[in-house]
Design a protein around this motif. Structure first.
Motif, PDB file in Angstrom:
ATOM      1  N   LEU A  92      13.522  -9.956  13.399  1.00 26.48           N
ATOM      2  CA  LEU A  92      13.174  -8.818  13.252  1.00 26.48           C
ATOM      3  C   LEU A  92      12.188  -8.480  11.977  1.00 26.48           C
ATOM      4  O   LEU A  92      10.841  -8.165  12.242  1.00 26.48           O
ATOM      5  N   ASN A  93      12.498  -9.376  11.182  1.00 30.37           N
ATOM      6  CA  ASN A  93      11.646  -9.399   9.882  1.00 30.37           C
ATOM      7  C   ASN A  93      10.343  -9.898  10.249  1.00 30.37           C
ATOM      8  O   ASN A  93       9.169  -9.508   9.677  1.00 30.37           O
ATOM      9  N   VAL A  94      10.346 -11.068  10.827  1.00 33.40           N
ATOM     10  CA  VAL A  94       9.090 -11.765  11.261  1.00 33.40           C
ATOM     11  C   VAL A  94       8.285 -10.948  12.231  1.00 33.40           C
ATOM     12  O   VAL A  94       7.005 -10.854  11.947  1.00 33.40           O
ATOM     13  N   LEU A  95       9.026 -10.303  13.246  1.00 32.96           N
ATOM     14  CA  LEU A  95       7.985  -9.465  13.964  1.00 32.96           C
ATOM     15  C   LEU A  95       7.484  -8.243  13.398  1.00 32.96           C
ATOM     16  O   LEU A  95       6.338  -8.310  13.369  1.00 32.96           O
ATOM     17  N   ILE A  96       8.184  -7.542  12.321  1.00 33.22           N
ATOM     18  CA  ILE A  96       7.648  -6.459  11.630  1.00 33.22           C
ATOM     19  C   ILE A  96       6.537  -7.058  10.615  1.00 33.22           C
ATOM     20  O   ILE A  96       5.414  -6.374  10.645  1.00 33.22           O
ATOM     21  N   ASN A  97       7.016  -8.242   9.924  1.00 35.24           N
ATOM     22  CA  ASN A  97       5.816  -8.630   8.966  1.00 35.24           C
ATOM     23  C   ASN A  97       4.457  -9.133   9.802  1.00 35.24           C
ATOM     24  O   ASN A  97       3.309  -8.989   9.211  1.00 35.24           O
ATOM     25  N   ALA A  98       4.706  -9.749  10.873  1.00 33.76           N
ATOM     26  CA  ALA A  98       3.540 -10.260  11.419  1.00 33.76           C
ATOM     27  C   ALA A  98       2.635  -9.200  12.302  1.00 33.76           C
ATOM     28  O   ALA A  98       1.489  -9.039  12.045  1.00 33.76           O
TER      29      ALA A  98
END
Lengths: 611, 665
Positions: free
Chosen positions: A189-195
């Motif tokens: 989720l962190n990756v999705l948000i940051n990306a």
């Protein structure tokens, strides 16, 4: 001329005034009789008597007339409207066409098969009579027109059933993943948000840089404006939705009277809500010219600006139409600039957006930040979007339409609280272009924080609505506007509320990590993700400040530049508004957060007076 | 009569022959070997090796002695000493004093039969030099004042049985037993360097005995080279850029000479010669009495072998380490598998340094025990079991005293620090019995994970003596599992939070409790609890403050931004909880005892069953499941309170939206 002769004979106007009227009528390309009331040379009763004597058309008792659907069906409503005529059945059962200028109507509609009587109606009463006879019909169309014809494009249904089910499936999967793979889920989720955050910031930066590399999208020079012949100018409708703002009525009349456009060719529709007696009274008291019509919108849900505009749309006589807010201060030549632009731009141009800016920009920190933001938005973002062929979300006011195409689009979505952004997307979907020009309307920037939050929460809620509406049919949307524009839509319309919603979460994590010795988040951020997050934090904020600094250059407001550094604080306010907007999206999606106007202590500079 | 005459004639004929075969004694000095200047040994603790090339493959040590002509600095205290080793065998200790110029003869007879024949004699001088005391207590002594010179008159005196060998040939044949190196020429060198190469080989035998230089060949380097080492020389007068470089080419090592001209080559050689070695003492040197006779007979299970030299004192100034080495005769350990116990009474001064110092005891360079120094002044007993696997035929016991003063501390008691071992200290050697818990192949080199030459041990505080003790335990463990690598732990302040850590070990002192978490997602104290996770989600620990534990993490530390250097393996250790410090000491000590190797891989286990192998990163654990259960309050617990409410909320929201949607319709 008969009317002029009559009035001269009656001593209402002098022979000198008569000559002036004749000259002016030639210059503006309107019949001399249409100037009498507009220039306030005679009051209504004198004018009506003189008209009757001159042309033989008398007035009738309008209290007993009813809508003559059969007669109306002989030609499109637009033709009746344009001529300020209305077919009715008189109290004696006869077919009557009531018109502001029955002489003209009789000449043009003279070929009617059935014997029809023509009668005179004061211009002030025409809109009211239409409202009385067709108000219910107009209201139903204003509220349900789009929903009835294109339900998939209406925000009346905020969440569709598939969207709710998809949300539930996603939430369930996320919870299951969190249950069994907590760390990887959080990281994912962190990756999705940051990306997504990174892509949004990058996209907006690109927009600004592209926008900055151009002069304002389309320049209309003074010579092009001067080359317009007043006699050839079409009627231009100006809609001014007003609610609970009695104090700004005189301002509206003053500002619009000073526009550089032949006054008889202005069709001003001041949209008033029926339950707003105070403002209605203020309008009646102000003594506006007869072409300034008060359109009383019947009380009905949703009580939104687009519904009011939709209600006024059938009454618009102009070939072109624009909307101003009550406190707006458009540059005087804006209508002519828009017209010149329409004439030189491709035929697919459906709307021309003028820039918005603030006359009270230096009132306090908030107005300064607002001005920076708007400068950046209209001077860089929108031209950038236009250059990249990304659908332009229209600004709330000063968007100039071709009226016929606006009707083709079913007007505005009354359930969408950023109906302008939605309209821009729908226009792009039909292959129409939205263009920006180098004319500015000065507005009153919000100087009160609570007022600002309310206004901004509505805007962000509207973006969410717009995203939800158009995301229902992604395949169709891609087919209509193209893949690039689709991504632009996702990043701009979807990305804007997303960034504001996510931003405080990221700040909280960052500050907790910074100010405490916690290592809770260490495992959430593998080194590569940590790098991306820091990039977002540093470069994202830097770019936000940088583009705001850019905003001051085009308008040479260099004193605003230091305030760009406060952008992170401004973002916090955006986030508060975003969460308020999200809450309202769930519980009262169509609620229109009213922005109070007239709070400023700064007196706006008057536009250049008309000659 | 006739027969007597024939006998006399025969004797008369043979006498000249016997006289011709008389032994020949020769003295070869460093000066004769080409060393014109003295060799200066400088610093507090220095180990200097000198190689003396020999003209024959073997010499008779019985008739051989070393002669050292030394010149000592006037700042040396008379507690300074030099240990002399020949071919890595302890020979003698020389005491040095201020301004002394001793000449020392050291017979090599005690080494007879213990030396591996070779073409050189390797001398190793381990010097411990101390500065004379004065009143400037807070002055940091410069190591430049601590030196002694080995004069070029020093050398070797030996007797040959029949003929004098050709000493001039030694320049061609110095050979070590280490890696093979080829001296190749610089491809750019456009002139013959045979002579130079030979000279360099001779020089290398002195200064880099770990290198082997074989015969000269042309440069055959073809593949990519990796530079291993570089020795650059700049002659003071010529400024020559000549240098030698050690490079790896595949499996081969080469020494490449770099010189652009013959003049530069000569300059290089001149420079190299100036770096040549050797020297020696004066008149006041003395060799300590070799050993004290054993007080008992070897043969029973508990036999007193020897006493230890009593009453030695050392000085320590500020942050630092001092060491004392004891050597034991191989005869004492020649009865096969033995274990040993060292028992002694010790005392240290001053008393006020309690808690600031750590004593470490090494057997054959393996750390056996480390302990905090208690309040000084009182005599205490030190009783150490020495595991059998550490014992070899020849053994050394080394005491190391570490002292870490509080920052800014500079006071009288710190200036001189004495550690006294009383004269009734004993070393007991016994036959290995049931106490030996570890497998026979315990001390194999760990060639994989721990095959690094240097580790950083990360601790919470350098000023915490318990951390020192823990660090030393960790070093001990490292040395156990990686016997071949030289471990040189570096103590640095902790920066462990952001690093990937492939393994976490937790120990709780009272009961043997070991937990390990593989993967890359560990822990640190978070708020008022300690959370440890593993990436495979199989282990999650959430430990309450009541559970004092010691935690050891293995991982890597990346250089900071802007900092050069490679990724550094680290061991991070910290205690947590109310009694975290002692728990850490216990944990690391326990871990030190539980380290072993299995097929070359470092293993942590109970001595029989591996709990964690560093080869396959298997997550395997839990010695005591029952005890561990108390600590497992992790995600499996919290997920009920997080995931379920989230799902309920999402579901309720979905239903509510559907319902609201229906209403609007």
């Amino acid at each position: 001329m008969k009317l002029l002769d009559e009035l001269t004979r009656e001593g209402v106007i002098s022979t000198h005034q008569r000559r002036q009227l004749v000259d002016l009528s030639r210059q503006w390309g309107v019949p001399p009789r249409s100037l009498i009331r507009t220039l306030a040379l005679a009051d209504a009763s004198v004018y009506l008597c003189a008209y009757t004597r001159a042309y033989g058309f008398d007035t009738i008792d309008t209290s007993a007339v009813t809508w003559n659907a059969e007669l109306a069906a002989t030609r499109p409503w637009e033709q009746w409207c344009e001529r300020q005529a209305i077919p009715v059945i008189a109290g004696d059962g006869s077919d009557v066409i009531l018109a502001v200028d029955p002489e003209r109507v009789a000449a043009e509609f003279g070929s009617l098969s059935e014997p029809v009587k023509f009668a005179l109606i004061p211009e002030e009463d025409w809109v009211e009579l239409v409202g009385r006879l067709r108000g219910a019909e107009f209201l139903d169309e204003a509220v349900n027109g789009l929903w009835r014809r294109r339900p998939e494009l209406s925000a009346r249904e905020t969440f569709t059933r598939p969207q709710i089910v998809a949300f539930w499936i996603f939430a369930t999967c996320a919870c299951l993943a969190l249950w069994f793979f907590p760390l990887w889920t959080v990281i994912f989720l962190n990756v999705l948000i940051n990306a997504f955050f990174f892509i949004c910031v990058a996209f907006k930066s690109v927009l600004v840089l592209v926008g900055a590399s151009r002069e304002t999208a389309h320049k209309v020079s003074a010579s092009e404006v001067a080359a317009l012949n007043d006699a050839d100018l079409p009627v231009y409708t100006i809609m001014v939705p007003v609610y609970k703002e009695p104090t700004v009525i005189p301002h509206i009349v003053a500002q619009l009277s000073h526009l550089d456009y032949p006054l008889p060719k202005l069709d001003v529709l001041v949209l008033l809500e029926k339950d707003d007696d105070e403002t209605i009274e203020a309008f009646r008291a102000v003594g506006a010219p007869p072409n300034f019509h008060a359109v009383i919108v019947p009380t009905a849900q949703p009580k939104t600006k687009p519904k009011a505009c939709n209600y006024g749309l059938p009454l618009a006589r102009g070939t072109y139409l624009t909307i101003y807010d009550a406190e707006d201060l458009p540059e005087p030549d804006q209508l002519k600039k828009a017209l010149a632009a329409f004439r030189k731009l491709p035929a697919s141009t459906m709307c021309i957006q003028a820039a918005l800016n603030y006359f009270n920009w230096n009132e306090n920190m908030l107005t300064r930040m607002f001005t920076l933001e708007y400068s950046n938005w209209f001077d860089y973002n929108l031209p950038g979007m236009e250059a990249l062929k990304v659908p332009i979300p229209l600004g709330g006011t000063s968007n100039h339409f071709m009226t016929s195409r606006l009707r083709e689009l079913n007007g505005w979505d009354p359930f969408n609280v950023t109906e302008d952004a939605d309209l821009g997307l729908r226009a792009t979907g039909l292959g129409y272009k939205v263009i920006t020009i180098d004319s500015t309307t000065f507005e009153e920037a919000n100087r009160a924080y609570g007022n600002w939050i309310r206004q901004r929460s509505r805007w962000i809620k509207g973006y969410m609505q717009t995203f939800l509406v158009h995301a229902r049919r992604p395949h169709a949307l891609i087919r209509e506007i193209g893949l690039k524009a689709f991504f632009g839509f996702v990043l701009f319309i979807g990305g804007t509320p997303f960034i504001f919603l996510v931003n405080p979460l990221l700040w909280v994590v960052f500050l907790l990590w910074l100010l405490t010795d916690t290592n809770t988040f260490s495992s959430w951020y593998p080194s590569w993700l940590l790098a991306l997050s820091f990039f977002n934090l540093l470069i994202g904020n830097f770019m936000a400040v940088y583009v705001n600094v850019l905003g001051v250059f085009k308008r040479r407001n260099y004193g605003l530049a230091p305030f760009a550094l406060l952008n992170p604080v401004y973002w916090v306010m955006h986030s508060i508004a975003a969460y308020r907007g999200l809450y309202q999206l769930l519980v009262k999606p169509f609620y229109w957060e009213k922005t109070d106007h007239g709070l400023t202590n700064v007196r706006a500079a008057m536009p250049v007076a008309r000659p | 009569m006739k027969s007597k005459l024939l006998s006399f004639l025969l004797i008369g004929l043979l006498l000249p022959l016997l006289g011709h075969a008389e032994p020949i004694t020769q003295e070869i000095t460093f000066k004769l070997l080409g060393r014109k200047d003295a060799i200066r040994v400088m610093g507090y603790s220095v180990e200097q090796s000198i190689f003396i090339p020999l003209p024959v493959a073997d010499i008779n040590l019985k008739n051989t002695s070393l002669k050292f002509v030394l010149q000592c600095s006037s700042k040396l205290d008379n507690r300074s000493s030099v240990e002399v080793l020949v071919d890595d065998q302890y020979l003698a200790e020389i005491r040095l004093g201020a301004g002394e110029t001793p000449t020392i003869n050291l017979p090599l007879a005690p080494l007879q039969g213990r030396r591996v024949p070779g073409n050189f004699l390797k001398l190793t001088l381990r010097s411990e030099l101390r500065h004379i005391a004065n009143d400037a207590r807070c002055q940091l002594w410069s190591s430049r004042d601590l030196w002694f010179d080995i004069q070029p008159e020093s050398g070797l005196r030996t007797t040959f049985d029949n003929q004098s060998p050709d000493w001039l040939s030694v320049g061609r044949l110095p050979v070590t037993l280490r890696q093979e190196y080829q001296v190749v020429r610089n491809p750019d060198l456009g002139f013959p360097i045979t002579d130079l190469a030979l000279k360099v080989r001779g020089w290398l035998a002195f200064v880099r005995p770990e290198l082997e230089a074989s015969t000269l060949q042309d440069d055959q380097a073809k593949g990519p080279r990796e530079s291993l080492d570089m020795i650059e020389f700049r002659a003071s007068d010529s400024g020559s850029p000549a240098r030698i470089e050690i490079v790896a080419e595949g499996m081969k090592r080469h020494i490449v000479l770099y010189a652009r001209s013959e003049e530069e080559a000569n300059s290089l050689w001149k420079t190299l010669r100036e770096i040549n070695l050797l020297a020696m003492p004066g008149n006041n040197w003395k060799i300590p009495e070799a050993t004290v006779a054993p007080r008992g007979q070897l043969g029973s299970s508990n036999v007193l072998i020897r006493s230890i030299e009593p009453d030695f004192c050392k000085e320590i100034k500020g942050l630092g380490t001092m060491t004392k080495l004891f050597n034991f005769d191989s005869a004492l350990f020649s009865r096969g598998k033995l274990s040993a116990r060292l028992a002694m009474k010790v005392r240290h001064l001053p008393v006020t340094v309690a808690g600031s110092g750590v004593l470490s005891l090494y057997v054959n360079d393996r750390l056996v025990v480390s302990r905090l120094l208690p309040v000084g002044g009182d005599t205490e007993e030190l009783d150490v079991d020495i595991p059998a696997h550490l014992l070899q035929e020849e053994n050394q016991i080394r005491f190391a005293l570490h002292y870490n003063p509080t920052e800014g501390e500079c006071r009288n008691p710190l200036f001189l620090f004495y550690y006294q071992i009383q004269d009734d200290a004993v070393l007991e050697v016994r036959e290995a019995g049931a106490l030996e818990p570890l497998p026979e192949d315990l001390i194999r080199g760990a060639r994989r994970f721990f095959a690094r030459s240097q580790y950083q041990v990360l601790l919470e505080s350098l000023n915490n003596p318990e951390q020192w003790q823990s660090a030393l335990s960790l070093v001990s463990w490292l040395q156990k599992v990686n016997a071949r690598a030289l471990i040189s732990p570096t103590l640095v302040t902790p920066e462990i939070a952001s690093e990937a850590k492939p393994l976490v070990l937790i120990g709780r002192g009272e009961n043997p409790l070991w937990k390990a978490a593989g993967g890359s997602a560990p822990i640190l104290p978070d708020g008022n609890q300690l959370v440890i996770r593993s990436s495979d989600d199989s282990r999650v620990f959430r430990i309450s403050p009541e559970g004092s534990i010691g935690v050891v993490q293995f991982g890597y530390r990346r250089p900071a931004l802007g900092e050069k250097g490679a990724i550094q393996p680290i061991i991070a250790a910290y205690g947590w909880g109310q009694d975290g410090a002692p728990a850490l000491v216990r944990t690391t000590a326990e871990m030190s005892a539980l380290g072993w190797t299995n097929f070359g891989n470092a293993v942590i286990g109970d001595g029989v069953n591996p709990l964690y192998s560093f080869d396959n990163k298997v997550v395997k654990l839990e010695v005591d499941n029952h005890t561990v259960e108390r600590f497992q309050v992790g995600w499996k617990y919290w997920r009920w309170w997080i995931t379920i409410p989230l799902w309920v909320l999402a579901t309720a929201l979905a239903f509510w939206l559907l319902k609201a949607r229906g209403k609007r319709e």
